[in-house]
Design a protein around this motif. Structure first.
Motif, mmCIF file in Angstrom:
data_model
loop_
_atom_site.group_PDB
_atom_site.id
_atom_site.type_symbol
_atom_site.label_atom_id
_atom_site.label_comp_id
_atom_site.label_asym_id
_atom_site.label_seq_id
_atom_site.Cartn_x
_atom_site.Cartn_y
_atom_site.Cartn_z
ATOM 1 N N ASN A 11 0.885 -1.131 0.274
ATOM 2 C CA ASN A 11 -0.148 0.101 -0.073
ATOM 3 C C ASN A 11 0.909 1.366 -0.023
ATOM 4 O O ASN A 11 1.117 2.031 0.796
ATOM 5 C CB ASN A 11 -0.917 -0.034 1.272
ATOM 6 C CG ASN A 11 -1.983 1.068 1.260
ATOM 7 O OD1 ASN A 11 -2.472 1.600 0.085
ATOM 8 N ND2 ASN A 11 -2.449 1.778 2.485
ATOM 9 N N GLU A 12 1.395 1.631 -1.136
ATOM 10 C CA GLU A 12 2.423 2.713 -1.202
ATOM 11 C C GLU A 12 1.828 3.900 -1.527
ATOM 12 O O GLU A 12 0.561 4.030 -2.107
ATOM 13 C CB GLU A 12 3.318 2.314 -2.397
ATOM 14 C CG GLU A 12 4.231 1.258 -1.950
ATOM 15 C CD GLU A 12 5.183 0.822 -3.253
ATOM 16 O OE1 GLU A 12 4.773 0.973 -4.299
ATOM 17 O OE2 GLU A 12 6.223 -0.199 -2.971
ATOM 18 N N ASN A 13 2.433 4.949 -1.223
ATOM 19 C CA ASN A 13 1.659 6.219 -1.779
ATOM 20 C C ASN A 13 1.435 6.388 -3.024
ATOM 21 O O ASN A 13 2.280 6.184 -3.944
ATOM 22 C CB ASN A 13 2.744 7.571 -1.403
ATOM 23 C CG ASN A 13 2.841 7.782 0.204
ATOM 24 O OD1 ASN A 13 2.079 7.236 1.164
ATOM 25 N ND2 ASN A 13 4.122 8.120 0.794
ATOM 26 N N PRO A 45 -7.987 -0.727 -6.712
ATOM 27 C CA PRO A 45 -9.085 -0.960 -7.600
ATOM 28 C C PRO A 45 -10.384 -0.901 -7.185
ATOM 29 O O PRO A 45 -10.680 -1.588 -5.705
ATOM 30 C CB PRO A 45 -8.578 -2.192 -8.113
ATOM 31 C CG PRO A 45 -7.686 -2.823 -6.949
ATOM 32 C CD PRO A 45 -7.230 -1.713 -6.288
ATOM 33 N N THR A 46 -11.513 -0.739 -7.878
ATOM 34 C CA THR A 46 -12.688 -0.968 -7.333
ATOM 35 C C THR A 46 -13.603 -1.733 -8.406
ATOM 36 O O THR A 46 -13.420 -1.992 -9.575
ATOM 37 C CB THR A 46 -13.472 0.573 -7.302
ATOM 38 O OG1 THR A 46 -13.259 1.208 -8.539
ATOM 39 C CG2 THR A 46 -12.556 1.486 -6.325
ATOM 40 N N CYS A 60 -10.379 -5.696 -2.582
ATOM 41 C CA CYS A 60 -9.108 -5.128 -2.151
ATOM 42 C C CYS A 60 -8.899 -5.131 -0.604
ATOM 43 O O CYS A 60 -9.789 -4.484 -0.113
ATOM 44 C CB CYS A 60 -8.799 -3.752 -2.747
ATOM 45 S SG CYS A 60 -6.889 -3.247 -2.769
ATOM 46 N N LEU A 61 -8.153 -5.968 -0.031
ATOM 47 C CA LEU A 61 -8.201 -6.109 1.297
ATOM 48 C C LEU A 61 -6.817 -6.322 2.168
ATOM 49 O O LEU A 61 -5.727 -6.170 1.526
ATOM 50 C CB LEU A 61 -8.509 -7.631 1.638
ATOM 51 C CG LEU A 61 -9.743 -8.207 0.979
ATOM 52 C CD1 LEU A 61 -9.972 -9.856 1.115
ATOM 53 C CD2 LEU A 61 -11.122 -7.517 1.469
ATOM 54 N N ASP A 62 -6.843 -5.726 3.376
ATOM 55 C CA ASP A 62 -5.736 -5.513 4.343
ATOM 56 C C ASP A 62 -4.994 -6.899 4.527
ATOM 57 O O ASP A 62 -5.801 -7.878 5.148
ATOM 58 C CB ASP A 62 -6.091 -4.947 5.470
ATOM 59 C CG ASP A 62 -4.977 -4.563 6.352
ATOM 60 O OD1 ASP A 62 -3.757 -5.442 6.238
ATOM 61 O OD2 ASP A 62 -5.049 -3.630 7.126
ATOM 62 N N ALA A 63 -3.939 -7.409 3.981
ATOM 63 C CA ALA A 63 -3.407 -8.621 4.057
ATOM 64 C C ALA A 63 -3.106 -9.130 5.480
ATOM 65 O O ALA A 63 -3.160 -10.328 5.666
ATOM 66 C CB ALA A 63 -2.484 -9.067 3.245
ATOM 67 N N ASP A 64 -2.904 -8.145 6.267
ATOM 68 C CA ASP A 64 -2.385 -8.576 7.783
ATOM 69 C C ASP A 64 -3.679 -9.001 8.346
ATOM 70 O O ASP A 64 -3.626 -9.313 9.637
ATOM 71 C CB ASP A 64 -1.772 -7.334 8.432
ATOM 72 C CG ASP A 64 -0.537 -7.046 7.965
ATOM 73 O OD1 ASP A 64 0.010 -7.893 7.381
ATOM 74 O OD2 ASP A 64 -0.165 -5.786 7.880
ATOM 75 N N THR A 124 -6.939 0.586 5.131
ATOM 76 C CA THR A 124 -7.075 1.790 5.874
ATOM 77 C C THR A 124 -5.503 2.615 5.444
ATOM 78 O O THR A 124 -4.552 1.981 4.846
ATOM 79 C CB THR A 124 -7.216 1.755 7.431
ATOM 80 O OG1 THR A 124 -5.998 0.800 8.022
ATOM 81 C CG2 THR A 124 -8.474 0.795 7.501
ATOM 82 N N ASP A 125 -5.263 3.835 6.388
ATOM 83 C CA ASP A 125 -3.951 4.381 5.996
ATOM 84 C C ASP A 125 -2.978 3.591 6.680
ATOM 85 O O ASP A 125 -1.577 3.707 6.488
ATOM 86 C CB ASP A 125 -4.169 5.721 6.848
ATOM 87 C CG ASP A 125 -4.980 6.811 6.099
ATOM 88 O OD1 ASP A 125 -5.446 6.557 5.099
ATOM 89 O OD2 ASP A 125 -5.655 7.886 6.836
#
Length: 447
Positions: free
Chosen positions: A343-345, A350-351, A357-361, A430-431
């Motif tokens: 999740n780079e700047n 994608p929508t 698109c999920l938070d892998a952690d 998230t951020d």
């Protein structure tokens, strides 16, 4: 009760102290007591739990309870979710018989895969007596008169010595908690009818009825052990197996003697053929080449001087497991692509309904893919409270005939994506998200 338990295991030679046992734990009182006994005896065990998807949120709560139990005992935990209703309808079986076939086939898969020596179920004296009555009511061969065997191949019943009174006393002594299956009170099931309506009357006639049945069952079991030894010799001479699980049974072109007929019948029982189908198979002759007979688990084909038994594919009733190293999973009419990233700047998420698109952690592999079932819930993206997926799909105006085919992606039993509709809010990016897991559905190109 602990000492009685250990002595029973030794007396019946159920297993050795260094062997690894898979406990079938529903969360009910009997299996909870069995797990506690194994823990106190310091035996090597793991726990397996089946969610039959028959009681909605109650089934899910059972699964959570058993998972916590395994964590308490610090043992390996195995679980699966079956679409039991669909299987029973397809195979024209009672719900109880469908559940029995699914669970024992899965237990055997886990036993082999994880190198367990035996599978232990928590059946006790009352269960065995009830089984004798059920078998008598249906019509039964000799196997039906011994109730539930203490040891049958890789299946063992280390609680077979116990009475209900012993189990309740043990629960009180150790202050154990368990899950009560609400369906146990319904007399629409044959076993429950016998348990609640028939058994109390028999106990009025003879308070020792259960113990007497247990003794009679032991006597009958000795006869069946002799028959099993004869059957094993018969199978050594007649049967061959291949790597795909097919069984080839050589049939000699001689008039059927009584012993041969009995051996064939005993052999077929292990493949879940009912009495009517077995009668047709045994009556068939070598002129009926190509004749097909089916049980819930196998297909039997009469070939030239042999039977060919093939296992049925039951994968449609089981979840698909997605390993972390997978790149693409075949879902039949669609492909699911799995990609990982950072999740780079400047990264633009994608929508689209076909992408999650999920938070892998927040994910634990393997992921599971299965059809939606009543009682499933998630927290839709943008919401911090749970919502039944059935209500979510109704709100989305998904037609009933399409709703039953909606697939879910789950991580550790929790829904992370209602495929083609919405992800779970708990797995959103998230951020603070560092790693991404992107799931993309692609329709297969028709030839």
């Amino acid at each position: 009760m602990l000492e009685d338990f250990i002595q029973f295991v030794r007396k019946e030679n159920l297993f050795q102290a260094d062997q690894k046992i898979l406990l079938a734990v529903s969360g009910g009182i009997d299996s909870v007591v069995m797990a506690k006994l194994f823990s106190l005896a310091k035996f090597n065990f793991g726990i397996a739990h089946v969610n039959f998807s028959l009681r909605g949120e109650e089934s899910l709560a059972d699964e959570v309870f058993v998972k916590k139990l395994a964590k308490t005992y610090k043992v390996n935990y195995h679980t699966i979710c079956f679409d039991t209703k669909a299987f029973s309808e397809k195979e024209k079986l009672s719900t109880q018989m469908a559940a029995r076939i699914l669970r024992y086939d899965w237990f055997e898969e886990i036993r082999k895969k994880e190198s367990y020596d035996y599978i232990a179920t928590a059946h006790h004296q009352m269960d065995s007596a009830e089984t004798v009555l059920i078998n008598l009511s249906r019509g039964s061969g000799i196997a039906g008169f011994h109730g539930i065997p203490v040891k049958n191949g890789h299946i063992i019943r280390p609680m077979a010595f116990a009475t209900q009174e012993q189990i309740f006393d043990f629960v009180v002594s150790y202050k154990l908690t368990w899950r009560e299956d609400s369906s146990n009170t319904s007399t629409q099931y044959q076993r429950n009818f016998i348990r609640h309506e028939v058994m109390p009357k028999l106990l009025e006639l003879n308070p020792h009825f259960v113990q007497n049945v247990a003794q009679s069952s032991t006597n009958v079991a000795l006869i069946e052990q002799w028959m099993q030894a004869e059957l094993n010799l018969w199978k050594e001479e007649r049967c061959k197996n291949d790597e795909s699980g097919n069984v080839f049974v050589k049939l000699f072109d001689t008039p059927l003697a009584v012993k041969e007929m009995v051996m064939r019948q005993q052999f077929l029982l292990a493949f879940h053929f009912n009495s009517d189908t077995m009668a047709h198979i045994l009556d068939a002759d070598d002129k009926q080449i190509g004749k097909i007979f089916e049980s819930a688990s196998h297909v039997l084909n009469i070939d030239r001087q042999q039977w060919v038994l093939s296992p049925k594919d039951q994968s449609e009733f089981k979840p698909i497991l997605v390993q972390e190293e997978y790149e693409t999973v075949d879902l039949g009419n669609q492909l699911l692509h799995i990609d990982f990233g950072e999740n780079e700047n400047g990264f633009e998420l994608p929508t689209g309904a076909h992408i999650a698109c999920l938070d892998a952690d927040t994910l634990t592999f393997p992921l599971e893919i299965r059809k939606y079932q009543e009682g499933d819930w998630f927290c839709p993206l943008g919401m911090n409270q749970k919502k039944l997926i059935s209500d979510f799909l109704t709100d989305k105006k998904v037609p009933l005939n399409l709703k039953k085919n909606v697939q879910l992606v789950l991580s550790k039993g929790s829904v992370v994506w209602v495929m083609g509709y919405r992800i779970d809010n708990r797995n959103k990016v998230t951020d603070k998200t560092e790693g991404l897991c992107i799931l993309t559905l692609e329709n297969k190109t028709k030839p």
